[in-house]
Design a protein around this motif. Structure first.
Motif, mmCIF file in Angstrom:
data_model
loop_
_atom_site.group_PDB
_atom_site.id
_atom_site.type_symbol
_atom_site.label_atom_id
_atom_site.label_comp_id
_atom_site.label_asym_id
_atom_site.label_seq_id
_atom_site.Cartn_x
_atom_site.Cartn_y
_atom_site.Cartn_z
ATOM 1 N N ALA A 1 -3.238 13.805 86.328
ATOM 2 C CA ALA A 1 -1.800 13.525 86.334
ATOM 3 C C ALA A 1 -1.268 13.263 84.925
ATOM 4 C CB ALA A 1 -1.504 12.343 87.242
ATOM 5 N N ALA A 2 -2.147 12.888 84.001
ATOM 6 C CA ALA A 2 -1.738 12.607 82.622
ATOM 7 C C ALA A 2 -2.345 13.600 81.635
ATOM 8 C CB ALA A 2 -2.135 11.177 82.255
ATOM 9 N N ILE A 3 -2.735 14.777 82.111
ATOM 10 C CA ILE A 3 -3.435 15.734 81.250
ATOM 11 C C ILE A 3 -2.560 16.226 80.102
ATOM 12 C CG2 ILE A 3 -2.941 17.922 82.448
ATOM 13 C CD1 ILE A 3 -6.420 16.696 81.255
ATOM 14 N N GLY A 4 -1.245 16.146 80.262
ATOM 15 C CA GLY A 4 -0.345 16.505 79.167
ATOM 16 C C GLY A 4 -0.582 15.644 77.939
ATOM 17 N N ASP A 5 -0.954 14.374 78.152
ATOM 18 C CA ASP A 5 -1.256 13.492 77.019
ATOM 19 C C ASP A 5 -2.453 14.019 76.231
ATOM 20 O OD1 ASP A 5 0.788 11.845 77.936
ATOM 21 O OD2 ASP A 5 -0.572 10.425 78.904
ATOM 22 N N LEU A 6 -3.477 14.472 76.938
ATOM 23 C CA LEU A 6 -4.644 15.040 76.260
ATOM 24 C C LEU A 6 -4.266 16.347 75.568
ATOM 25 C CD1 LEU A 6 -7.614 15.171 75.482
ATOM 26 C CD2 LEU A 6 -8.068 16.214 77.728
ATOM 27 N N ALA A 7 -3.499 17.192 76.248
ATOM 28 C CA ALA A 7 -3.095 18.463 75.635
ATOM 29 C C ALA A 7 -2.345 18.218 74.329
ATOM 30 C CB ALA A 7 -2.240 19.272 76.612
ATOM 31 N N ARG A 8 -1.463 17.219 74.303
ATOM 32 C CA ARG A 8 -0.729 16.888 73.059
ATOM 33 C C ARG A 8 -1.686 16.474 71.948
ATOM 34 N NH1 ARG A 8 2.430 14.436 76.677
ATOM 35 N NH2 ARG A 8 4.415 15.415 77.060
ATOM 36 N N LEU A 9 -2.631 15.597 72.282
ATOM 37 C CA LEU A 9 -3.607 15.154 71.277
ATOM 38 C C LEU A 9 -4.399 16.342 70.726
ATOM 39 C CD1 LEU A 9 -5.048 11.902 72.904
ATOM 40 C CD2 LEU A 9 -3.646 12.053 70.835
ATOM 41 N N LEU A 10 -4.799 17.235 71.608
ATOM 42 C CA LEU A 10 -5.589 18.391 71.177
ATOM 43 C C LEU A 10 -4.766 19.328 70.307
ATOM 44 C CD1 LEU A 10 -7.456 19.005 74.529
ATOM 45 C CD2 LEU A 10 -8.462 18.171 72.385
ATOM 46 N N MET A 11 -3.512 19.519 70.673
ATOM 47 C CA MET A 11 -2.644 20.368 69.860
ATOM 48 C C MET A 11 -2.382 19.718 68.499
ATOM 49 S SD MET A 11 -0.193 21.666 72.955
ATOM 50 C CE MET A 11 0.976 22.503 71.897
ATOM 51 N N ASP A 12 -2.205 18.404 68.485
ATOM 52 C CA ASP A 12 -2.042 17.687 67.220
ATOM 53 C C ASP A 12 -3.300 17.799 66.361
ATOM 54 O OD1 ASP A 12 0.507 16.910 67.966
ATOM 55 O OD2 ASP A 12 -0.066 14.836 68.479
ATOM 56 N N ASP A 13 -4.444 17.990 67.024
ATOM 57 C CA ASP A 13 -5.717 18.122 66.320
ATOM 58 C C ASP A 13 -5.985 19.572 65.895
ATOM 59 O OD1 ASP A 13 -7.820 16.369 65.426
ATOM 60 O OD2 ASP A 13 -9.173 17.424 66.795
ATOM 61 N N GLY A 14 -5.025 20.465 66.144
ATOM 62 C CA GLY A 14 -5.146 21.823 65.652
ATOM 63 C C GLY A 14 -5.584 22.872 66.654
ATOM 64 N N TRP A 15 -5.703 22.534 67.915
ATOM 65 C CA TRP A 15 -6.105 23.503 68.928
ATOM 66 C C TRP A 15 -4.890 24.199 69.537
ATOM 67 C CZ3 TRP A 15 -11.167 24.530 69.886
ATOM 68 C CH2 TRP A 15 -12.119 23.580 69.500
ATOM 69 N N VAL A 16 -5.048 25.467 69.882
ATOM 70 C CA VAL A 16 -4.138 26.161 70.795
ATOM 71 C C VAL A 16 -4.735 25.921 72.177
ATOM 72 C CG1 VAL A 16 -3.286 28.404 71.574
ATOM 73 C CG2 VAL A 16 -3.482 27.917 69.125
ATOM 74 N N VAL A 17 -3.956 25.338 73.081
ATOM 75 C CA VAL A 17 -4.492 24.913 74.378
ATOM 76 C C VAL A 17 -3.982 25.823 75.493
ATOM 77 C CG1 VAL A 17 -4.593 23.025 76.059
ATOM 78 C CG2 VAL A 17 -4.671 22.522 73.595
ATOM 79 N N ASP A 18 -4.926 26.377 76.246
ATOM 80 C CA ASP A 18 -4.630 27.146 77.457
ATOM 81 C C ASP A 18 -5.171 26.339 78.638
ATOM 82 O OD1 ASP A 18 -3.564 29.454 76.120
ATOM 83 O OD2 ASP A 18 -5.620 30.034 75.626
ATOM 84 N N VAL A 19 -4.305 25.993 79.583
ATOM 85 C CA VAL A 19 -4.715 25.169 80.716
ATOM 86 C C VAL A 19 -5.098 26.061 81.892
ATOM 87 C CG1 VAL A 19 -4.033 23.354 82.329
ATOM 88 C CG2 VAL A 19 -3.207 23.299 79.960
ATOM 89 N N VAL A 20 -6.248 25.746 82.472
ATOM 90 C CA VAL A 20 -6.727 26.393 83.693
ATOM 91 C C VAL A 20 -7.000 25.250 84.669
ATOM 92 C CG1 VAL A 20 -8.506 27.834 84.741
ATOM 93 C CG2 VAL A 20 -7.816 28.235 82.361
ATOM 94 N N ALA A 21 -6.342 25.304 85.829
ATOM 95 C CA ALA A 21 -6.488 24.227 86.802
ATOM 96 C C ALA A 21 -7.219 24.714 88.042
ATOM 97 C CB ALA A 21 -5.111 23.688 87.193
ATOM 98 N N THR A 22 -8.027 23.842 88.627
ATOM 99 C CA THR A 22 -8.592 24.169 89.929
ATOM 100 C C THR A 22 -7.443 24.176 90.929
ATOM 101 O OG1 THR A 22 -9.030 21.867 90.535
ATOM 102 C CG2 THR A 22 -10.794 23.058 89.359
ATOM 103 N N ASP A 23 -7.653 24.812 92.052
ATOM 104 C CA ASP A 23 -6.599 24.880 93.062
ATOM 105 C C ASP A 23 -6.177 23.475 93.499
ATOM 106 O OD1 ASP A 23 -4.910 26.598 94.649
ATOM 107 O OD2 ASP A 23 -6.049 25.894 96.386
ATOM 108 N N ALA A 24 -7.132 22.591 93.673
ATOM 109 C CA ALA A 24 -6.812 21.221 94.089
ATOM 110 C C ALA A 24 -6.049 20.465 93.002
ATOM 111 C CB ALA A 24 -8.089 20.469 94.461
#
Length: 176
Positions: free
Chosen positions: A19-42
């Protein structure tokens, strides 16, 4: 000379940190990563798809690519966060029937760096398959955080994403 940022496939499973994965995505992008999210169906029900698309600039993938759709660029690394009991056991068994498991299995076989942050009920960590499967995955090259690494320090507190960010820094490919 290329200045392209390294690409990370962030595989998200259905557990409270999703539910808070956007917070991690922001940190990773700030750390220089291009982030592609893949979610399980659930996990689809746990995440805010629109926010993640807006944040990362790319669609959240849940289903496998259709024949007419272009292939996604290969990731330089994969992060499985949160890594649930079910996904860990399916992945270690070689099950490949979802987009998320397909990314994980291909990365494992290709030697692509993988960081996984298990988020599993304490009682399930005592299941005999769980430890065996964690061993299988680490022997194959996956890097794991401690099972409780993401748990907040206090009830309702923020998830401790730094454990994931730090392990990803260790596997981040240098860019020219």
């Amino acid at each position: 000379m290329s200045t392209t940022a390294p690409r990370l496939a962030l595989v998200v499973c259905a557990a409270p940190p999703a539910a808070a994965i956007g917070d991690l995505a922001r940190l990773l992008m700030d750390d220089g990563w291009v982030v592609d999210v893949v979610a399980t169906d659930a996990a689809r029900e746990w995440i805010d798809m629109d926010t993640l698309v807006s944040l990362t600039g790319s669609p959240v993938r849940v289903q496998a690519r259709q024949p007419h759709e272009p292939k996604a660029p290969p990731p330089d690394a994969v992060a499985l966060v949160p890594a649930t009991f079910n996904t860990i056991n399916l992945w270690a068994s070689g099950v490949n029937n979802t987009a998320a498991l397909g990314i994980l299995n291909e990365a494992l076989c290709a030697g692509t760096p993988i960081v996984a942050a298990p988020y599993v009920k304490e009682v399930l960590t005592r299941h005999p398959a769980f430890d065996r499967n964690l061993t299988i995955l680490t022997q194959a090259g996956a890097r794991l955080t401690e099972t409780d690494a993401l748990r907040p320090d206090v009830e309702g507190g923020p998830y401790r994403w730094r454990a994931v960010v730090e392990l990803l820094r260790e596997v981040k490919p240098p860019r020219p």
